[in-house]
Design a protein around this motif. Structure first.
Motif, short mmCIF file in Angstrom:
data_model
loop_
_atom_site.label_atom_id
_atom_site.label_comp_id
_atom_site.label_asym_id
_atom_site.label_seq_id
_atom_site.Cartn_x
_atom_site.Cartn_y
_atom_site.Cartn_z
N ALA A 94 -9.93 10.10 9.72
CA ALA A 94 -10.18 9.06 8.72
C ALA A 94 -10.44 9.67 7.34
O ALA A 94 -9.86 9.25 6.34
CB ALA A 94 -11.36 8.19 9.15
N ASP A 117 -9.24 2.77 12.95
CA ASP A 117 -7.79 3.05 12.86
C ASP A 117 -7.49 4.46 13.38
O ASP A 117 -6.52 4.70 14.09
CB ASP A 117 -7.29 3.02 11.41
CG ASP A 117 -7.37 1.66 10.76
OD1 ASP A 117 -7.36 0.65 11.50
OD2 ASP A 117 -7.45 1.61 9.51
N ALA A 118 -8.35 5.41 12.96
CA ALA A 118 -8.13 6.81 13.36
C ALA A 118 -8.22 6.95 14.87
O ALA A 118 -7.44 7.69 15.48
CB ALA A 118 -9.15 7.71 12.66
N LEU A 167 -7.16 5.45 6.56
CA LEU A 167 -7.54 4.92 7.87
C LEU A 167 -9.05 4.69 7.93
O LEU A 167 -9.83 5.51 7.41
CB LEU A 167 -7.20 5.93 8.96
CG LEU A 167 -5.73 6.38 9.09
CD1 LEU A 167 -5.62 7.44 10.19
CD2 LEU A 167 -4.82 5.20 9.39
N SER A 168 -9.43 3.60 8.58
CA SER A 168 -10.85 3.46 8.95
C SER A 168 -11.08 4.34 10.17
O SER A 168 -10.12 4.83 10.79
CB SER A 168 -11.14 2.00 9.30
OG SER A 168 -10.41 1.66 10.46
N VAL A 169 -12.34 4.52 10.57
CA VAL A 169 -12.63 5.30 11.79
C VAL A 169 -11.96 4.63 12.99
O VAL A 169 -11.37 5.29 13.85
CB VAL A 169 -14.15 5.46 11.98
CG1 VAL A 169 -14.47 6.02 13.36
CG2 VAL A 169 -14.71 6.36 10.89
#
Ligand SMILES: CC(C)(COP(=O)(O)OP(=O)(O)OC[C@H]1O[C@@H](n2cnc3c(N)ncnc32)[C@H](O)[C@@H]1OP(=O)(O)O)[C@@H](O)C(=O)NCCC(=O)NCCS
Length: 172
Positions: free
Chosen positions: A2, A31-32, A27-29
């Motif tokens: 992220a 998303d990551a 990316l958010s966490v």
């Protein structure tokens, strides 16, 4: 992942963008985590098919084990041509991690039977061109106006290695 996705160079050269070259948001966490889950799925598919499309390695410091970047196989064609990419977190640049990772990944791909391994690099990304050259890749040409970034067309350079001629700097 992220944090790295917010780095301007990683966002520019590794992140997704739309048809006009507008970058995807970092990316958010969460998303990551989804991206990393997808990597695990790709590894399972590789185990089943033998084609390493989408498999990704963490680049880690060999002594401390600290994660410093990522490299992964973007494509493996039915003609056994492989393409890969890489990034290193800003705080870990300038120490040879990307070059070492490119050499190890190329060697692994040749062991798997790749007939050709190539990289595409956006013109002006001199740090990545230097990685390709140190890792023993030959410049093959420029695809003019092949890419787009923030509404402007950009040239893309091709670098490739073939198993019989590949001669990376083994000191790396
Ligand atoms: C491209 C990128 C990975 C290059 O990172 P980098 O740190 O410059 O490359 P390396 O990790 O191979 O390190 C090379 C540097 O370390 C130095 N170095 C020190 N020890 C080294 C060693 N054992 N082997 C190789 N280089 C070494 C080199 O001299 C070089 O320094 P210099 O640039 O001052 O000459 C990085 O800039 C990046 O992540 N950019 C954004 C994403 C990107 O562009 N990805 C590629 C898309 S095609």
């Amino acid at each position: 992942m992220a944090e790295a996705s917010a780095d301007p160079a990683i966002r520019r050269y590794n992140g997704g963008h739309d048809w006009r070259g507008r970058p995807a948001p970092p990316l958010s966490v969460r998303d990551a985590e989804t991206v990393i889950d997808q990597f695990a799925t790709n590894w399972r598919a590789f185990a089943a098919t033998g084609a390493p499309c989408g498999v990704v390695f963490a680049i880690v410091d060999a002594r401390s084990g600290a994660a410093v970047g990522c490299c992964g196989v973007d494509d493996w064609s039915k003609e056994d041509v492989a393409q890969f990419g890489y990034w290193v977190a800003p705080s870990a640049r300038g120490r040879g991690y990307a070059t070492r990772a490119a050499i190890l990944l190329t060697r692994w791909l040749f062991h798997l039977g790749a007939a050709r391994v190539f990289l595409t690099i956006v013109a002006g990304n001199e740090e990545s061109v230097a990685v390709a050259r140190r890792a023993g890749f030959a410049y093959e040409g420029t695809m003019r106006a092949h890419g787009v970034w923030q509404g402007e067309r950009c040239d893309v350079l091709w670098f490739a290695a073939l198993p019989l001629e590949w001669a990376p700097d083994e000191g790396r």
